[in-house]
Design an enzyme around this catalytic site. Structure first.
Site, PDB file in Angstrom:
ATOM      1  N   TRP A 170      73.640  60.996  59.935  1.00 59.21           N
ATOM      2  CA  TRP A 170      72.479  61.827  59.692  1.00 59.21           C
ATOM      3  C   TRP A 170      72.018  61.843  58.237  1.00 59.21           C
ATOM      4  O   TRP A 170      70.923  61.445  57.909  1.00 59.21           O
ATOM      5  CB  TRP A 170      72.744  63.255  60.170  1.00 59.21           C
ATOM      6  CG  TRP A 170      71.656  64.211  59.847  1.00 59.21           C
ATOM      7  CD1 TRP A 170      70.315  64.000  59.963  1.00 59.21           C
ATOM      8  CD2 TRP A 170      71.790  65.525  59.348  1.00 59.21           C
ATOM      9  NE1 TRP A 170      69.611  65.107  59.584  1.00 59.21           N
ATOM     10  CE2 TRP A 170      70.509  66.072  59.200  1.00 59.21           C
ATOM     11  CE3 TRP A 170      72.873  66.310  59.017  1.00 59.21           C
ATOM     12  CZ2 TRP A 170      70.282  67.363  58.737  1.00 59.21           C
ATOM     13  CZ3 TRP A 170      72.640  67.590  58.567  1.00 59.21           C
ATOM     14  CH2 TRP A 170      71.359  68.101  58.431  1.00 59.21           C
ATOM     15  N   GLN A 229      71.292  57.328  51.238  1.00 61.21           N
ATOM     16  CA  GLN A 229      72.399  57.229  50.300  1.00 61.21           C
ATOM     17  C   GLN A 229      73.274  56.010  50.535  1.00 61.21           C
ATOM     18  O   GLN A 229      74.010  55.603  49.661  1.00 61.21           O
ATOM     19  CB  GLN A 229      73.275  58.479  50.397  1.00 61.21           C
ATOM     20  CG  GLN A 229      72.552  59.757  50.063  1.00 61.21           C
ATOM     21  CD  GLN A 229      73.380  60.982  50.410  1.00 61.21           C
ATOM     22  OE1 GLN A 229      74.451  60.883  50.989  1.00 61.21           O
ATOM     23  NE2 GLN A 229      72.878  62.146  50.072  1.00 61.21           N
ATOM     24  N   ASP A 238      77.822  58.171  66.113  1.00 62.93           N
ATOM     25  CA  ASP A 238      76.705  59.021  66.531  1.00 62.93           C
ATOM     26  C   ASP A 238      75.446  58.768  65.709  1.00 62.93           C
ATOM     27  O   ASP A 238      75.521  58.501  64.512  1.00 62.93           O
ATOM     28  CB  ASP A 238      77.114  60.485  66.402  1.00 62.93           C
ATOM     29  CG  ASP A 238      76.008  61.422  66.802  1.00 62.93           C
ATOM     30  OD1 ASP A 238      75.499  61.296  67.934  1.00 62.93           O
ATOM     31  OD2 ASP A 238      75.640  62.281  65.983  1.00 62.93           O
ATOM     32  N   TYR A 247      66.870  60.424  62.658  1.00 59.26           N
ATOM     33  CA  TYR A 247      67.611  60.268  61.407  1.00 59.26           C
ATOM     34  C   TYR A 247      66.993  59.148  60.584  1.00 59.26           C
ATOM     35  O   TYR A 247      66.897  58.005  61.028  1.00 59.26           O
ATOM     36  CB  TYR A 247      69.084  59.972  61.658  1.00 59.26           C
ATOM     37  CG  TYR A 247      69.871  61.077  62.325  1.00 59.26           C
ATOM     38  CD1 TYR A 247      69.343  62.353  62.506  1.00 59.26           C
ATOM     39  CD2 TYR A 247      71.150  60.852  62.769  1.00 59.26           C
ATOM     40  CE1 TYR A 247      70.075  63.355  63.111  1.00 59.26           C
ATOM     41  CE2 TYR A 247      71.900  61.859  63.379  1.00 59.26           C
ATOM     42  CZ  TYR A 247      71.349  63.108  63.548  1.00 59.26           C
ATOM     43  OH  TYR A 247      72.082  64.092  64.155  1.00 59.26           O
TER      44      TYR A 247
END
Length: 128
Positions: free
Chosen positions: A21, A27, A49, A54
């Site tokens: 997420w 990042q 997941d 996202y």
């Protein structure tokens, strides 16, 4: 790693999952994401997941590339992984691209598979 059955499905998932997420794209790039996925997998994580929203779909793209690279490098087989995505909020602003209508569930799953470059996901959650 401890594993648990997911409800009555018979599917065993690691107690911890690796989610993308906050990190993927913003990042973490493909290479670092893949290295982190390998560390998680080697620690026993089999549950990876994602969600359609996202990083505006880029998270699914990056994780899909990591899964593909792990298969190519013989770190894992696709069947070793439990891959999930979540649907509800939509990927792009389109009229029927939100919610849990039959149309959005089918198209959202197909879009997620395209972004991840996979033939199937193991779980689809209602992202509520």
């Amino acid at each position: 790693m401890e594993y648990r059955y997911l409800g009555r499905s018979g599917l065993k998932v690691s107690r911890l999952s690796y989610g993308s997420w906050v990190t993927f794209k913003n990042q973490v790039d493909v290479e670092l994401g893949y290295e982190l996925m390998k560390v998680a997998y080697k620690a026993g994580v089999n549950f990876f997941d994602n969600a359609e929203t996202y990083a505006n779909g880029d998270s699914e793209r990056l994780m899909g590339l990591g899964i593909k690279k792990g298969i190519e490098d013989k770190v894992w087989d696709r069947s070793d992984l439990v891959v999930s995505t979540k649907l509800f909020f939509g990927y792009k602003a389109r009229l029927n691209n939100v919610g849990l209508s039959r149309k959005h569930i089918i198209e959202g799953c197909n879009d997620a598979l395209d972004r991840m470059g996979l033939d199937y996901v193991d779980l689809v959650f209602a992202h509520r």
